[in-house]
Design a protein around this motif. Structure first.
Motif, PDB file in Angstrom:
ATOM      1  N   ASN A   5      37.294 -31.299  23.660  1.00  0.00           N
ATOM      2  CA  ASN A   5      38.471 -30.627  24.197  1.00  0.00           C
ATOM      3  C   ASN A   5      39.307 -30.152  23.019  1.00  0.00           C
ATOM      4  OD1 ASN A   5      37.687 -31.248  26.822  1.00  0.00           O
ATOM      5  ND2 ASN A   5      38.861 -33.157  26.847  1.00  0.00           N
ATOM      6  N   ASN A  29      35.309 -27.095  25.394  1.00  0.00           N
ATOM      7  CA  ASN A  29      36.440 -26.671  26.220  1.00  0.00           C
ATOM      8  C   ASN A  29      37.582 -26.247  25.313  1.00  0.00           C
ATOM      9  OD1 ASN A  29      35.153 -27.438  28.690  1.00  0.00           O
ATOM     10  ND2 ASN A  29      35.729 -29.564  28.298  1.00  0.00           N
ATOM     11  N   VAL A  68      47.060 -31.077  29.690  1.00  0.00           N
ATOM     12  CA  VAL A  68      46.121 -32.089  29.204  1.00  0.00           C
ATOM     13  C   VAL A  68      46.090 -33.294  30.139  1.00  0.00           C
ATOM     14  CG1 VAL A  68      45.605 -33.682  27.329  1.00  0.00           C
ATOM     15  CG2 VAL A  68      46.348 -31.351  26.806  1.00  0.00           C
ATOM     16  N   ARG A  71      44.294 -32.033  33.485  1.00  0.00           N
ATOM     17  CA  ARG A  71      42.957 -31.429  33.446  1.00  0.00           C
ATOM     18  C   ARG A  71      41.967 -32.150  32.540  1.00  0.00           C
ATOM     19  NH1 ARG A  71      43.116 -25.901  34.860  1.00  0.00           N
ATOM     20  NH2 ARG A  71      40.905 -25.865  34.307  1.00  0.00           N
ATOM     21  N   TRP A  72      42.416 -32.608  31.402  1.00  0.00           N
ATOM     22  CA  TRP A  72      41.493 -33.167  30.414  1.00  0.00           C
ATOM     23  C   TRP A  72      41.612 -34.680  30.264  1.00  0.00           C
ATOM     24  CZ3 TRP A  72      42.068 -29.367  25.652  1.00  0.00           C
ATOM     25  CH2 TRP A  72      41.412 -28.156  25.965  1.00  0.00           C
ATOM     26  N   VAL A  75      42.527 -35.202  24.128  1.00  0.00           N
ATOM     27  CA  VAL A  75      42.293 -34.069  23.227  1.00  0.00           C
ATOM     28  C   VAL A  75      41.498 -34.557  22.028  1.00  0.00           C
ATOM     29  CG1 VAL A  75      43.369 -32.319  21.760  1.00  0.00           C
ATOM     30  CG2 VAL A  75      44.443 -32.947  23.922  1.00  0.00           C
TER      31      VAL A  75
END
Length: 228
Positions: A5, A29, A68, A71-72, A75
């Motif tokens: 990410n 991503n 973040v 969605r993720w 990082v």
């Protein structure tokens, strides 16, 4: 390689624009941030999300943290590529020129890193893009007092953050770039031809962001095939 990410700033043109495509092509991503999201939106890349984000605006940067989180969840890589360059004789530089330079080149990095810090995990890598102009003892150019001094501040900030977060195994490194043929360079030095294209430098930064933290932390790497 495991999918990463990746957050990249300054993606509307130049090196940042190239980095978006390179990371996406490599299967990662990407969250692409710039004040103008249109250029990256036009690439229509499935693995890339882009939205308008002014890193000098705390409310805009807060949207990154929200993204973040929703969605993720984490990082892996942050590339602080945004830059502001003003070329004026020192006597004609206004305080506003210095403020704008530091707001983008230093404080914008501070805002973004603080926003994503809770989502940086063990092994994460923050890459700050500085300039040879910010390196002590390197050749300096008239007219770049605001730009070069802000890039020097970014270098010191990177060293401090690397020390502060080394026990969490979060790496901070800085790339001091020489001349690269970008729109920003052309605007500041019309007619000057750099030895490297934005895509060529982007490929180097891609590889360094993915692997450099295995070998470096808190380091300044001078990436210049010429002077500057």
């Amino acid at each position: 390689m495991k999918k990463k990410n990746v957050i990249i700033t300054g993606t509307s043109r130049g090196i940042g624009y190239e980095l978006v495509q390179l990371f996406a092509d490599a299967g990662h991503n990407v969250l692409a941030l710039s004040r103008d999201a249109a250029p990256v939106s036009g690439l229509d890349i499935d693995s890339c999300v882009c939205f308008s984000c002014d890193i000098t605006d705390a409310k805009d940067v807060a949207k990154v943290g929200d993204f973040v989180k929703e969605r993720w969840g984490h990082v892996d890589i942050v590339i602080n590529n945004s830059g502001y360059l003003v070329n004026k004789p020192f006597g004609k530089l206004k305080l506003q020129d210095f403020e704008q330079s530091y707001d983008v080149n230093v404080f914008g990095v501070v805002r973004l890193v603080q926003q994503v810090l809770p989502y940086l995990k063990k092994g994460s890598h923050v890459v700050n893009v500085s300039s040879m102009g910010g390196i002590q003892g390197s050749l300096k150019f008239s007219g770049l007092a605001a730009y070069s001094s802000s890039k020097g501040a970014l270098i010191t900030l990177t060293e401090v953050l690397a020390e502060e977060y080394k026990d969490q195994n979060i790496s901070f490194n800085v790339l001091a770039l020489g001349a690269v043929q970008t729109e920003m360079l052309e605007e500041a030095f019309p007619g000057y031809k750099a030895p490297l294209t934005a895509e060529e430098m982007g490929r180097y930064i891609l590889d360094f962001a993915l692997t450099g933290n295995r070998y470096y932390n808190g380091k300044i790497l001078q990436v210049s095939s010429s002077t500057p």
